[in-house]
Scaffold this motif. Structure first.
Motif, PDB file in Angstrom:
ATOM      1  N   THR A  76       0.793  -1.231   0.000  1.00  7.30           N
ATOM      2  CA  THR A  76       0.000   0.000   0.000  1.00  7.30           C
ATOM      3  C   THR A  76       0.829   1.288   0.000  1.00  7.30           C
ATOM      4  N   PRO A  77       2.097   1.291   0.452  1.00  7.79           N
ATOM      5  CA  PRO A  77       2.873   2.540   0.305  1.00  7.79           C
ATOM      6  C   PRO A  77       3.061   2.974  -1.145  1.00  7.79           C
ATOM      7  N   VAL A  78       2.807   2.080  -2.099  1.00  9.96           N
ATOM      8  CA  VAL A  78       2.859   2.466  -3.512  1.00  9.96           C
ATOM      9  C   VAL A  78       1.878   3.606  -3.766  1.00  9.96           C
ATOM     10  N   HIS A  79       0.770   3.619  -3.019  1.00 12.87           N
ATOM     11  CA  HIS A  79      -0.208   4.701  -3.177  1.00 12.87           C
ATOM     12  C   HIS A  79       0.409   6.048  -2.830  1.00 12.87           C
ATOM     13  N   SER A  80       1.078   6.114  -1.697  1.00 10.91           N
ATOM     14  CA  SER A  80       1.684   7.394  -1.326  1.00 10.91           C
ATOM     15  C   SER A  80       2.843   7.743  -2.252  1.00 10.91           C
ATOM     16  N   GLU A  81       3.554   6.728  -2.772  1.00 15.68           N
ATOM     17  CA  GLU A  81       4.587   7.004  -3.762  1.00 15.68           C
ATOM     18  C   GLU A  81       3.961   7.609  -5.020  1.00 15.68           C
ATOM     19  N   ARG A  82       2.788   7.114  -5.369  1.00 18.77           N
ATOM     20  CA  ARG A  82       2.116   7.565  -6.594  1.00 18.77           C
ATOM     21  C   ARG A  82       1.486   8.936  -6.419  1.00 18.77           C
ATOM     22  N   ILE A  83       0.772   9.159  -5.326  1.00 21.91           N
ATOM     23  CA  ILE A  83      -0.015  10.383  -5.151  1.00 21.91           C
ATOM     24  C   ILE A  83       0.782  11.508  -4.493  1.00 21.91           C
ATOM     25  N   TYR A  84       1.428  11.221  -3.375  1.00 19.01           N
ATOM     26  CA  TYR A  84       2.012  12.294  -2.576  1.00 19.01           C
ATOM     27  C   TYR A  84       3.485  12.561  -2.888  1.00 19.01           C
ATOM     28  N   HIS A  85       4.293  11.516  -2.968  1.00 23.46           N
ATOM     29  CA  HIS A  85       5.731  11.705  -3.148  1.00 23.46           C
ATOM     30  C   HIS A  85       6.143  11.818  -4.614  1.00 23.46           C
ATOM     31  N   LYS A  86       5.264  11.404  -5.505  1.00 25.63           N
ATOM     32  CA  LYS A  86       5.523  11.436  -6.946  1.00 25.63           C
ATOM     33  C   LYS A  86       6.772  10.639  -7.325  1.00 25.63           C
ATOM     34  N   SER A  87       7.148   9.680  -6.497  1.00 25.65           N
ATOM     35  CA  SER A  87       8.327   8.879  -6.818  1.00 25.65           C
ATOM     36  C   SER A  87       8.010   7.756  -7.796  1.00 25.65           C
ATOM     37  N   LEU A  88       6.743   7.507  -8.034  1.00 30.30           N
ATOM     38  CA  LEU A  88       6.378   6.511  -9.036  1.00 30.30           C
ATOM     39  C   LEU A  88       6.846   6.955 -10.415  1.00 30.30           C
ATOM     40  N   GLU A  89       6.906   8.262 -10.623  1.00 27.50           N
ATOM     41  CA  GLU A  89       7.389   8.776 -11.888  1.00 27.50           C
ATOM     42  C   GLU A  89       8.853   8.399 -12.119  1.00 27.50           C
ATOM     43  N   GLU A  90       9.612   8.246 -11.026  1.00 23.82           N
ATOM     44  CA  GLU A  90      11.003   7.821 -11.160  1.00 23.82           C
ATOM     45  C   GLU A  90      11.083   6.425 -11.770  1.00 23.82           C
ATOM     46  N   TYR A  91      10.169   5.554 -11.366  1.00 24.72           N
ATOM     47  CA  TYR A  91      10.139   4.216 -11.960  1.00 24.72           C
ATOM     48  C   TYR A  91       9.674   4.275 -13.414  1.00 24.72           C
ATOM     49  N   ILE A  92       8.748   5.172 -13.696  1.00 18.58           N
ATOM     50  CA  ILE A  92       8.219   5.266 -15.060  1.00 18.58           C
ATOM     51  C   ILE A  92       9.298   5.735 -16.034  1.00 18.58           C
ATOM     52  N   ILE A  93      10.115   6.701 -15.616  1.00 14.27           N
ATOM     53  CA  ILE A  93      11.152   7.183 -16.520  1.00 14.27           C
ATOM     54  C   ILE A  93      12.422   6.333 -16.465  1.00 14.27           C
ATOM     55  N   ALA A  94      12.515   5.463 -15.479  1.00 10.40           N
ATOM     56  CA  ALA A  94      13.669   4.560 -15.392  1.00 10.40           C
ATOM     57  C   ALA A  94      13.556   3.489 -16.479  1.00 10.40           C
ATOM     58  N   PRO A  95      14.672   2.920 -16.855  1.00  3.14           N
ATOM     59  CA  PRO A  95      14.619   1.875 -17.882  1.00  3.14           C
ATOM     60  C   PRO A  95      14.163   0.526 -17.301  1.00  3.14           C
ATOM     61  N   VAL A  96      13.009   0.554 -16.644  1.00  2.33           N
ATOM     62  CA  VAL A  96      12.420  -0.638 -16.044  1.00  2.33           C
ATOM     63  C   VAL A  96      11.032  -0.807 -16.633  1.00  2.33           C
ATOM     64  N   VAL A  97      10.742  -1.993 -17.134  1.00  2.76           N
ATOM     65  CA  VAL A  97       9.424  -2.213 -17.729  1.00  2.76           C
ATOM     66  C   VAL A  97       8.357  -2.228 -16.626  1.00  2.76           C
ATOM     67  N   PRO A  98       7.158  -1.763 -16.905  1.00  2.87           N
ATOM     68  CA  PRO A  98       6.101  -1.695 -15.884  1.00  2.87           C
ATOM     69  C   PRO A  98       5.793  -3.037 -15.224  1.00  2.87           C
ATOM     70  N   GLU A  99       5.858  -4.119 -15.999  1.00  5.81           N
ATOM     71  CA  GLU A  99       5.592  -5.444 -15.416  1.00  5.81           C
ATOM     72  C   GLU A  99       6.612  -5.784 -14.331  1.00  5.81           C
ATOM     73  N   ALA A 100       7.851  -5.371 -14.548  1.00  3.99           N
ATOM     74  CA  ALA A 100       8.903  -5.630 -13.562  1.00  3.99           C
ATOM     75  C   ALA A 100       8.636  -4.855 -12.278  1.00  3.99           C
ATOM     76  N   PHE A 101       8.132  -3.636 -12.416  1.00  5.92           N
ATOM     77  CA  PHE A 101       7.797  -2.848 -11.235  1.00  5.92           C
ATOM     78  C   PHE A 101       6.723  -3.554 -10.417  1.00  5.92           C
ATOM     79  N   VAL A 102       5.680  -4.010 -11.097  1.00  6.52           N
ATOM     80  CA  VAL A 102       4.582  -4.693 -10.406  1.00  6.52           C
ATOM     81  C   VAL A 102       5.077  -5.971  -9.749  1.00  6.52           C
TER      82      VAL A 102
END
Length: 172
Positions: A76-102
């Protein structure tokens, strides 16, 4: 490439867990310890169960509940990474495929669920529980952790406010 990306996401969560491992272990011991003392030793001594003690009956339920909660809440901390900390964008721009993140996040949550389950098993043995661990039991425990970590990840990615996570937790 996919396995390397999964390992990268998992490794990041493992490093975070290592830094907090002592706190994680002690916090995972509190509720099961209270259940075992109150119901296993306290009320459990007066309850008759056909096979073994009441503690033997109680431990699998504590194990199931704890593994579900820890696996769900570890993602569930993924939610705060996505909404509040905006660190999910770091994974999106990183050379990591979305499936690997999940998969990496889910595996990290499964690891946390299994560590907390191992803590409960050690406490149960110290309290005198006679457990019969079979490969099927361990498989079901792992599948249980996988399912609830996936549910937690899905909830964290779809809810819009942090308060909604409590509602999802209540329904699940």
């Amino acid at each position: 490439m996919l396995l390397q990306d999964i390992w990268t996401v998992f490794w990041r969560d493992w490093i975070v867990l290592q830094r907090r491992l002592k706190k994680f272990i002690f916090s995972r011991m509190v509720a099961p310890l209270l259940y075992m003392v109150a119901f296993g030793w306290g009320l459990g001594r007066s309850i008759q169960v056909t096979d073994g003690s009441y503690l033997d009956f109680l431990v699998p339920g504590i194990l199931a509940l704890n593994s579900m909660n820890i696996s769900f809440n570890s993602v569930t901390p993924v939610h705060s990474e996505r909404i509040y900390h905006k660190s999910l964008e770091e994974y999106i721009i990183a050379p990591v495929v979305p499936e690997a993140f999940v998969i990496g996040k889910v595996l990290a949550a499964v690891l946390r669920g299994l560590i907390s389950s191992a803590i409960i098993l050690v406490l149960a043995v110290l309290f005198g529980a006679q457990l019969h661990l079979t490969p099927l039991f361990l498989l079901v425990l792992i599948v249980n952790c996988i399912i609830f970590s996936e549910i937690g990840f899905f909830a964290a990615m779809t809810i819009s406010t942090y308060e909604e996570m409590g509602q999802v937790n209540t329904y699940v």
